[in-house]
Design a protein around this motif. Sequence first.
Motif: not given
Length: 104
Positions: A17-21, A72-80, A88-99
């Motif tokens: 999937i294409q992810i935008l951070i 990038q080889g790491y497993v992450f869990g978060t609410d979306v 994009y398929d997924l956008i990771l924003g401040i909610q994820w970055l802050a974690s």
Amino acid sequence: MGQQTMQVVGMLGGRPIQILIDSGSTHNFLSAGLTHKLGMLVEDMPIVSVRVANGEQLPCSKVIRNFTLKMQGYVFGTDVFLIPLESYDLILGIQWLASLGDIL
């Protein structure tokens, strides 16, 4: 894509999937279309106003809790939150970055 963003490839259910951070997005967003294709468990929630990468405010009323992805080889869990996404398929924003802790 601007200075506050980074594009990466992730894996979801064995599918790339294409992810935008994006530090300009308030929350994490998953493509509503992709969610439908994969048959993921979606919860209704009270409508919240969220800001996306282009600065637009959108209403959102669907969420996937504890969404898990590999990036990038790491497993992450978060609410979306689910919104229509085109590029994009997924956008990771401040909610994820802050974690992740302090970002310097």
